[in-house]
Write a protein that holds these residues in place. Structure first.
Motif, mmCIF file in Angstrom:
data_model
loop_
_atom_site.group_PDB
_atom_site.id
_atom_site.type_symbol
_atom_site.label_atom_id
_atom_site.label_comp_id
_atom_site.label_asym_id
_atom_site.label_seq_id
_atom_site.Cartn_x
_atom_site.Cartn_y
_atom_site.Cartn_z
ATOM 1 N N ILE A 36 33.710 -6.441 -19.346
ATOM 2 C CA ILE A 36 33.137 -5.969 -20.622
ATOM 3 C C ILE A 36 32.475 -4.614 -20.417
ATOM 4 O O ILE A 36 32.613 -3.708 -21.255
ATOM 5 C CB ILE A 36 32.114 -6.987 -21.170
ATOM 6 N N TRP A 37 31.768 -4.458 -19.301
ATOM 7 C CA TRP A 37 31.059 -3.201 -19.007
ATOM 8 C C TRP A 37 32.045 -2.029 -18.983
ATOM 9 O O TRP A 37 31.790 -0.969 -19.563
ATOM 10 C CB TRP A 37 30.328 -3.321 -17.682
ATOM 11 N N ASN A 38 33.185 -2.224 -18.336
ATOM 12 C CA ASN A 38 34.201 -1.160 -18.274
ATOM 13 C C ASN A 38 34.733 -0.833 -19.662
ATOM 14 O O ASN A 38 34.955 0.336 -20.004
ATOM 15 C CB ASN A 38 35.357 -1.580 -17.368
ATOM 16 N N GLN A 39 34.943 -1.869 -20.459
ATOM 17 C CA GLN A 39 35.453 -1.684 -21.827
ATOM 18 C C GLN A 39 34.475 -0.851 -22.654
ATOM 19 O O GLN A 39 34.875 0.094 -23.363
ATOM 20 C CB GLN A 39 35.658 -3.050 -22.468
ATOM 21 N N ILE A 40 33.178 -1.168 -22.560
ATOM 22 C CA ILE A 40 32.163 -0.447 -23.337
ATOM 23 C C ILE A 40 31.975 0.968 -22.784
ATOM 24 O O ILE A 40 31.813 1.928 -23.547
ATOM 25 C CB ILE A 40 30.818 -1.202 -23.325
ATOM 26 N N ALA A 42 34.144 2.870 -21.477
ATOM 27 C CA ALA A 42 35.248 3.726 -21.932
ATOM 28 C C ALA A 42 34.965 4.288 -23.316
ATOM 29 O O ALA A 42 35.386 5.410 -23.647
ATOM 30 C CB ALA A 42 36.555 2.926 -21.942
ATOM 31 N N VAL A 43 34.239 3.535 -24.138
ATOM 32 C CA VAL A 43 33.852 4.024 -25.464
ATOM 33 C C VAL A 43 32.682 5.003 -25.345
ATOM 34 O O VAL A 43 32.716 6.110 -25.892
ATOM 35 C CB VAL A 43 33.472 2.853 -26.397
ATOM 36 N N LEU A 44 31.658 4.603 -24.598
ATOM 37 C CA LEU A 44 30.434 5.408 -24.519
ATOM 38 C C LEU A 44 30.653 6.762 -23.851
ATOM 39 O O LEU A 44 29.903 7.704 -24.110
ATOM 40 C CB LEU A 44 29.346 4.631 -23.768
ATOM 41 N N GLN A 45 31.690 6.874 -23.015
ATOM 42 C CA GLN A 45 31.896 8.154 -22.330
ATOM 43 C C GLN A 45 32.238 9.275 -23.310
ATOM 44 O O GLN A 45 32.105 10.458 -22.986
ATOM 45 C CB GLN A 45 32.984 8.022 -21.273
ATOM 46 N N ASP A 46 32.668 8.908 -24.523
ATOM 47 C CA ASP A 46 32.982 9.931 -25.533
ATOM 48 C C ASP A 46 31.803 10.223 -26.462
ATOM 49 O O ASP A 46 31.889 11.110 -27.316
ATOM 50 C CB ASP A 46 34.172 9.475 -26.386
ATOM 51 N N LEU A 51 28.538 13.754 -30.349
ATOM 52 C CA LEU A 51 27.257 14.314 -30.812
ATOM 53 C C LEU A 51 27.261 15.842 -30.728
ATOM 54 O O LEU A 51 26.756 16.518 -31.616
ATOM 55 C CB LEU A 51 26.106 13.737 -29.994
ATOM 56 N N THR A 52 27.819 16.375 -29.641
ATOM 57 C CA THR A 52 27.889 17.832 -29.488
ATOM 58 C C THR A 52 28.733 18.440 -30.600
ATOM 59 O O THR A 52 28.382 19.461 -31.200
ATOM 60 C CB THR A 52 28.490 18.196 -28.110
ATOM 61 N N GLU A 135 22.288 1.861 -25.323
ATOM 62 C CA GLU A 135 22.907 3.183 -25.427
ATOM 63 C C GLU A 135 23.702 3.327 -26.730
ATOM 64 O O GLU A 135 23.734 4.404 -27.331
ATOM 65 C CB GLU A 135 23.810 3.431 -24.218
ATOM 66 N N ILE A 136 24.337 2.242 -27.177
ATOM 67 C CA ILE A 136 25.051 2.276 -28.463
ATOM 68 C C ILE A 136 24.071 2.550 -29.595
ATOM 69 O O ILE A 136 24.321 3.380 -30.478
ATOM 70 C CB ILE A 136 25.804 0.944 -28.698
ATOM 71 N N LEU A 137 22.926 1.854 -29.582
ATOM 72 C CA LEU A 137 21.930 2.051 -30.640
ATOM 73 C C LEU A 137 21.339 3.456 -30.580
ATOM 74 O O LEU A 137 21.104 4.088 -31.615
ATOM 75 C CB LEU A 137 20.831 0.998 -30.514
#
Length: 325
Positions: A36-40, A42-46, A51-52, A135-137
């Motif tokens: 699950i950590w790897n799956q999340i 992969a999303v958070l790395q973007d 934001l930039t 981190e998502i929040l």
């Protein structure tokens, strides 16, 4: 009520241990968390590039204004259209990221609420996943703060939709229409119409998770959320723990997570976060926010004012309403 007080006391005693995930102390996933950590991840790395990109969004206001004021000038129409099209592609990227984030949140909720462990045990055992939830929040509140300060987003997208529907640019719109067709434009329009679109997406995702998992006690979800809120509040209001924050951004991280979790709790819990029976100390949370520099927390206070579900219920005390005036 008594058991909740015991949980709070336990949190106070073990807060440094529990809040590895909230203080960005590099909690590493266990083998059980890794998939699950790897799956999340992969999303958070973007998330930072999103934001930039949003922060740099300037809009096509002057070009649109010239085109509207000179409707018979084909060159100005084309100039406005050419300015808007790449912006619409960028807005589509933001919207598609919200869908990825929604799926990521639901995966995290499944992991952090499933039997046989209690929410507190999950947060202690799966600190790396809890950190990703935080981190998502954090991302969500930052995205919505930037979006609320940028009216060009809705202006640009409205112009795009009007132009497409009127077929005013002959065949120039065919390429972009393949990228953002009518169905996609409708979904994007609903997303950007929200004052806080990412929070709305996550709130809907959390409510959907609860409704789809009827065999899972709702307390598993709400207790997970209230426990995270309590950890954040304790860290913010206790000088000993607050002094460990290494930067202003860490402080903002903690406040954004606290507000984000409160909003999710308020949408999911049957009576919300503001009533007397809530497991969230709303007075304490609002007080902590109001002790910060007004400029840094106004967006967070507005999120509580305008994106919660139960603030204006009769069960909300006058004191809490007054604190959010």
């Amino acid at each position: 009520e008594g058991s909740f007080l015991l949980v709070l006391l336990w949190l106070l005693e073990h807060v440094l241990h529990l809040c590895y995930y909230i203080n960005i102390l590099d909690a590493q996933p266990t083998e059980g968390e890794r998939e699950i950590w790897n799956q999340i991840s992969a999303v958070l790395q973007d998330s930072e590039s999103i934001l930039t990109d949003l922060q740099a969004y300037k809009g096509a206001g002057p070009e649109i204004r010239d085109a509207i004021q000179n409707p018979n000038d084909i060159q100005l129409q084309e100039k406005a259209w050419n300015a808007v099209c790449p912006l619409v592609v960028r807005l589509k990227r933001f919207y598609e990221f919200s869908i990825r984030l929604e799926k990521a949140l639901q995966s995290l909720l499944e992991s952090l609420t499933c039997p046989p462990y209690t929410p507190t045990q999950h947060l202690e055992r799966e600190q790396a996943l809890a950190k990703e939830f935080a981190e998502i929040l954090h991302f969500t509140l930052r995205f919505d703060e930037l979006k609320m300060r940028n009216p060009a987003i809705q202006n640009d997208f409205s112009y795009y939709r009007r132009t497409i529907s009127r077929n005013r640019i002959n065949n120039m719109h065919l390429d972009i229409e393949n990228e953002v067709n009518n169905e996609m434009a409708n979904r994007m329009s609903l997303f950007y119409a929200e004052a806080t679109p990412m929070l709305k997406t996550l709130s809907n995702a959390t409510m959907h998770f609860v409704s789809e998992n009827k065999t899972l006690p709702i307390e598993n979800t709400t207790d997970c959320l209230s426990t995270m809120t309590s950890v954040c509040k304790v860290m913010l209001e206790t000088p000993e723990y607050r002094s460990r924050f290494t930067s202003e951004e860490t402080l903002m991280f903690c406040m954004r997570v606290m507000v984000g979790v409160i909003i999710l709790y308020d949408h999911v819990h049957p009576v919300g976060a503001f009533c007397k029976t809530s497991k969230i100390d709303m007075k304490g949370c609002i007080k902590v926010l109001k002790e910060q520099a007004p400029d840094s927390v106004e967006g967070l206070l507005n999120a509580l004012r305008f994106t919660t579900k139960h603030l204006n219920d009769e069960s909300t005390s006058k004191q809490i309403r007054a604190m959010l005036q």
